[in-house]
Design a protein around this motif. Structure first.
Motif, PDB file in Angstrom:
ATOM      1  N   LEU A  26       0.833  -1.206   0.000  1.00  0.00           N
ATOM      2  CA  LEU A  26       0.000   0.000   0.000  1.00  0.00           C
ATOM      3  C   LEU A  26       0.869   1.258   0.000  1.00  0.00           C
ATOM      4  O   LEU A  26       1.822   1.363   0.770  1.00  0.00           O
ATOM      5  CB  LEU A  26      -0.941  -0.008   1.196  1.00  0.00           C
ATOM      6  CG  LEU A  26      -2.027  -1.091   1.157  1.00  0.00           C
ATOM      7  CD1 LEU A  26      -2.725  -1.221   2.499  1.00  0.00           C
ATOM      8  CD2 LEU A  26      -3.038  -0.780   0.051  1.00  0.00           C
ATOM      9  N   GLY A  27       0.508   2.189  -0.875  1.00  0.00           N
ATOM     10  CA  GLY A  27       1.260   3.437  -0.990  1.00  0.00           C
ATOM     11  C   GLY A  27       2.442   3.363  -1.936  1.00  0.00           C
ATOM     12  O   GLY A  27       3.135   4.368  -2.128  1.00  0.00           O
ATOM     13  N   ARG A  28       2.675   2.195  -2.557  1.00  0.00           N
ATOM     14  CA  ARG A  28       3.841   2.035  -3.428  1.00  0.00           C
ATOM     15  C   ARG A  28       3.477   2.200  -4.898  1.00  0.00           C
ATOM     16  O   ARG A  28       2.368   1.882  -5.337  1.00  0.00           O
ATOM     17  CB  ARG A  28       4.475   0.654  -3.216  1.00  0.00           C
ATOM     18  CG  ARG A  28       4.947   0.376  -1.799  1.00  0.00           C
ATOM     19  CD  ARG A  28       5.948   1.420  -1.301  1.00  0.00           C
ATOM     20  NE  ARG A  28       7.128   1.512  -2.147  1.00  0.00           N
ATOM     21  CZ  ARG A  28       8.225   0.778  -1.989  1.00  0.00           C
ATOM     22  NH1 ARG A  28       8.273  -0.128  -1.017  1.00  0.00           N
ATOM     23  NH2 ARG A  28       9.262   0.943  -2.795  1.00  0.00           N
ATOM     24  N   VAL A  29       4.456   2.682  -5.681  1.00  0.00           N
ATOM     25  CA  VAL A  29       4.345   2.802  -7.131  1.00  0.00           C
ATOM     26  C   VAL A  29       5.417   1.914  -7.733  1.00  0.00           C
ATOM     27  O   VAL A  29       6.606   2.075  -7.441  1.00  0.00           O
ATOM     28  CB  VAL A  29       4.526   4.252  -7.602  1.00  0.00           C
ATOM     29  CG1 VAL A  29       4.414   4.344  -9.122  1.00  0.00           C
ATOM     30  CG2 VAL A  29       3.507   5.170  -6.938  1.00  0.00           C
ATOM     31  N   CYS A  30       5.009   0.958  -8.568  1.00  0.00           N
ATOM     32  CA  CYS A  30       5.932  -0.045  -9.095  1.00  0.00           C
ATOM     33  C   CYS A  30       5.745  -0.188 -10.604  1.00  0.00           C
ATOM     34  O   CYS A  30       4.740   0.247 -11.170  1.00  0.00           O
ATOM     35  CB  CYS A  30       5.692  -1.398  -8.428  1.00  0.00           C
ATOM     36  SG  CYS A  30       5.876  -1.390  -6.626  1.00  0.00           S
ATOM     37  N   PHE A  82     -11.078  -0.109   2.774  1.00  0.00           N
ATOM     38  CA  PHE A  82     -11.135  -0.108   1.314  1.00  0.00           C
ATOM     39  C   PHE A  82      -9.787   0.317   0.755  1.00  0.00           C
ATOM     40  O   PHE A  82      -9.105   1.169   1.330  1.00  0.00           O
ATOM     41  CB  PHE A  82     -12.225   0.855   0.833  1.00  0.00           C
ATOM     42  CG  PHE A  82     -12.415   0.876  -0.660  1.00  0.00           C
ATOM     43  CD1 PHE A  82     -13.192  -0.082  -1.288  1.00  0.00           C
ATOM     44  CD2 PHE A  82     -11.806   1.854  -1.441  1.00  0.00           C
ATOM     45  CE1 PHE A  82     -13.369  -0.072  -2.666  1.00  0.00           C
ATOM     46  CE2 PHE A  82     -11.981   1.875  -2.817  1.00  0.00           C
ATOM     47  CZ  PHE A  82     -12.768   0.906  -3.432  1.00  0.00           C
ATOM     48  N   CYS A  83      -9.398  -0.276  -0.376  1.00  0.00           N
ATOM     49  CA  CYS A  83      -8.202   0.180  -1.084  1.00  0.00           C
ATOM     50  C   CYS A  83      -8.340  -0.150  -2.563  1.00  0.00           C
ATOM     51  O   CYS A  83      -9.252  -0.875  -2.976  1.00  0.00           O
ATOM     52  CB  CYS A  83      -6.928  -0.423  -0.489  1.00  0.00           C
ATOM     53  SG  CYS A  83      -6.794  -2.216  -0.671  1.00  0.00           S
ATOM     54  N   ARG A 132      -4.577   9.485  -2.882  1.00  0.00           N
ATOM     55  CA  ARG A 132      -4.971   8.166  -2.361  1.00  0.00           C
ATOM     56  C   ARG A 132      -3.731   7.329  -2.043  1.00  0.00           C
ATOM     57  O   ARG A 132      -3.725   6.564  -1.082  1.00  0.00           O
ATOM     58  CB  ARG A 132      -5.864   7.469  -3.377  1.00  0.00           C
ATOM     59  CG  ARG A 132      -6.267   6.061  -2.988  1.00  0.00           C
ATOM     60  CD  ARG A 132      -7.676   5.723  -3.426  1.00  0.00           C
ATOM     61  NE  ARG A 132      -8.585   5.652  -2.295  1.00  0.00           N
ATOM     62  CZ  ARG A 132      -9.896   5.474  -2.379  1.00  0.00           C
ATOM     63  NH1 ARG A 132     -10.475   5.399  -3.556  1.00  0.00           N
ATOM     64  NH2 ARG A 132     -10.639   5.407  -1.302  1.00  0.00           N
ATOM     65  N   SER A 133      -2.689   7.474  -2.835  1.00  0.00           N
ATOM     66  CA  SER A 133      -1.452   6.748  -2.573  1.00  0.00           C
ATOM     67  C   SER A 133      -0.822   7.211  -1.267  1.00  0.00           C
ATOM     68  O   SER A 133      -0.376   6.397  -0.446  1.00  0.00           O
ATOM     69  CB  SER A 133      -0.470   6.940  -3.734  1.00  0.00           C
ATOM     70  OG  SER A 133       0.719   6.226  -3.515  1.00  0.00           O
ATOM     71  N   GLU A 146      -3.823   3.912   0.582  1.00  0.00           N
ATOM     72  CA  GLU A 146      -5.004   3.187   0.118  1.00  0.00           C
ATOM     73  C   GLU A 146      -4.881   2.753  -1.340  1.00  0.00           C
ATOM     74  O   GLU A 146      -5.880   2.417  -1.975  1.00  0.00           O
ATOM     75  CB  GLU A 146      -6.256   4.074   0.260  1.00  0.00           C
ATOM     76  CG  GLU A 146      -6.564   4.465   1.705  1.00  0.00           C
ATOM     77  CD  GLU A 146      -7.727   5.431   1.791  1.00  0.00           C
ATOM     78  OE1 GLU A 146      -8.130   5.978   0.740  1.00  0.00           O
ATOM     79  OE2 GLU A 146      -8.245   5.624   2.904  1.00  0.00           O
ATOM     80  N   LEU A 147      -3.652   2.769  -1.867  1.00  0.00           N
ATOM     81  CA  LEU A 147      -3.470   2.495  -3.294  1.00  0.00           C
ATOM     82  C   LEU A 147      -2.186   1.718  -3.537  1.00  0.00           C
ATOM     83  O   LEU A 147      -1.153   1.984  -2.918  1.00  0.00           O
ATOM     84  CB  LEU A 147      -3.414   3.817  -4.080  1.00  0.00           C
ATOM     85  CG  LEU A 147      -3.120   3.697  -5.576  1.00  0.00           C
ATOM     86  CD1 LEU A 147      -4.368   3.272  -6.337  1.00  0.00           C
ATOM     87  CD2 LEU A 147      -2.590   5.013  -6.145  1.00  0.00           C
TER      88      LEU A 147
END
Length: 464
Positions: free
Chosen positions: A93-97, A182-183, A206-207, A211-212
């Motif tokens: 959660l909260g990561r960008v990959c 929720f996510c 949201r990140s 929740e993202l």
């Protein structure tokens, strides 16, 4: 030398050829389908792959990072003995990959308390719980008329030039499950760098809130990665839902890019093509993704899937939307005609349908009048479309006063209910009140699908 021992596992040096994204390795034994593979290049660089096929000692492996720069004579291949597994848990959660799950946000690699195979596990049909309760998107056209239900798979059919990516980002940024945990897991496949940056910016809030989970596979990334991206996204989502107790919305765009990647790999393997050169197993492959949504008896949470796809040339009979429609439970269709009116999102309400809407809307779930209002809106919209076609034939002046009210209703429907800003979050109450305002442009005699007490409560007037 063909092979060496590596802690009980065999390392092979017999790469026969590299063909596009595929490596063909001879004289292997004990290798299974979908097994994870590690390649070590002469420079020491590590690459990875998955076994596509094994036949009489020859393995065909798809290389996840592509085969560019690989020398067959200087490659060591290690078969790990198990399918590709990734760490799972809330640390995503909260990561960008990227599409392989490697960080793009400057953070460390994602770790988890356990791992799961990206292929997923089939859900026992007996343990499946029917989808119920809504996922509210904050988009009036969706919440009012094609309500998304927890555990549902509901695709969005679009065409080139329509704002489907903006709609996907808006839904991902705004959706909620009525106050329950929720996510969102967002998987973008084959997007441009500009679109990838747009998605990151649109979902930044949201990140930051944890929740993202965002997976970005761009158009210049290896084609094999595009096939892997939705599977990794769904594996992460399943753990967050069924172990973490969250309601998870998985947004996957663009499934047409995914299908084209599948076609490219199929052609590289020399498989006999089916319709439009797609592989004959396209249906079962898409089903293996879409069917990973749902709710499971005895486990918390749910996985809801919202795939988006562009229809080549706007053709809804194209194999990708056609097969998607067979597998999923309805569709949201975006229209060039509605887009030309300046309406966002350009949803064609009469072509759209949520087959599970009655399971997630109405008394005890949204609002008592929701289903009646939705039915009356669609009935009136269908009548308005007929009258607009009649007006094109006989002229506006030949229409009756009631017919003209239907044309007013048509304008009010698109500009008073469907149209909203791309950053506008509407509550369900606001959406249904707008729906009533649109319906009341018609005389009471034309609202036969609504109970009299509701009409009285909203001040419906008689009139011709």
């Amino acid at each position: 030398m063909n092979s060496t021992s590596d802690w009980g596992r065999v390392e092979y040096t017999s790469v026969r050829e590299l063909r596009g994204p595929l490596a063909v390795i001879d004289q292997v034994s004990g290798v299974g389908w979908d097994e994870f593979v590690q390649f070590t290049l002469g420079s020491g660089e590590q690459r990875h792959g998955l076994v596509l096929e094994v036949d009489r000692g020859t393995a065909v492996v798809q290389v996840l990072q592509d085969t560019a720069g690989m020398d067959p004579a200087r490659i060591r291949t290690l078969f790990t003995g198990s399918p590709l597994r990734i760490p799972v848990g809330p640390s995503w959660l909260g990561r960008v990959c990227n599409g392989r799950g490697e960080p793009l946000d400057g953070g460390p690699p994602v770790f988890g308390a356990g791992t799961s195979a990206v292929g997923g596990n089939p859900i026992n049909p007996v343990r499946r719980v029917p989808p119920a309760d809504p996922v509210l998107t904050g988009v009036s056209a969706v919440d009012a008329l094609t309500t998304l239900v927890r555990g549902q798979k509901l695709p969005v059919f679009s065409a080139a030039g329509l704002p489907h990516l903006e709609l996907a980002a808006q839904i991902a940024a705004q959706s909620t499950a009525g106050g329950e945990p929720f996510c969102v897991v967002f998987a973008a496949m084959g997007v441009t760098h500009a679109d990838a940056n747009f998605v990151r910016d649109a979902l930044e809030e949201r990140s930051a809130a944890g929740e993202l989970v965002l997976f970005l596979n761009t158009a210049d990334d290896p084609v094999i990665e595009r096939i892997l991206t939705p599977r990794i996204a769904l594996t992460v989502a399943e753990e967050l839902a069924f172990t973490g107790g969250r309601h998870v919305l998985v947004v996957m765009t663009d499934m047409t890019s995914y299908a084209e990647a599948l076609r490219e790999v199929s052609a590289a393997r020399g498989e006999i093509p089916a319709r439009r050169a797609y592989p004959g197993y396209l249906y079962s492959d898409l089903a293996s993704l879409y069917e990973r949504c749902g709710r499971i008896e005895g486990l918390p949470g749910s996985v809801t899937v919202l795939p988006l796809l562009t229809m080549p040339a706007g053709d809804i009979t194209h194999p990708v939307p056609d097969l998607t429609g067979y597998i999923t439970e309805g569709q949201i269709v975006l229209s060039r005609e509605v887009h030309a009116k300046g309406v966002y999102p350009p949803v064609d309400a009469l072509s759209s349908l949520s087959r599970l809407m009655r399971k997630g809307a109405g008394p005890g779930r949204t609002r008592d009048d929701h289903l009646d209002v939705a039915a009356q809106l669609l009935a009136a919209l269908a009548r308005a479309r007929q009258i607009r076609e009649l007006a094109d034939l006989v002229g506006h002046s030949a229409l009756s006063p009631t017919d003209r009210r239907y044309l007013d209703f048509d304008e009010a429907f698109y500009h008073g209910l469907v149209d909203q800003r791309r950053d506008e979050l509407r509550t369900l109450e606001q959406t249904l009140e707008r729906s009533w305002q649109v319906l009341l442009t018609l005389p009471r005699s034309q609202l036969a699908m609504l109970p009299g007490d509701l009409l009285d409560a909203h001040g419906a007037a008689e009139g011709g």
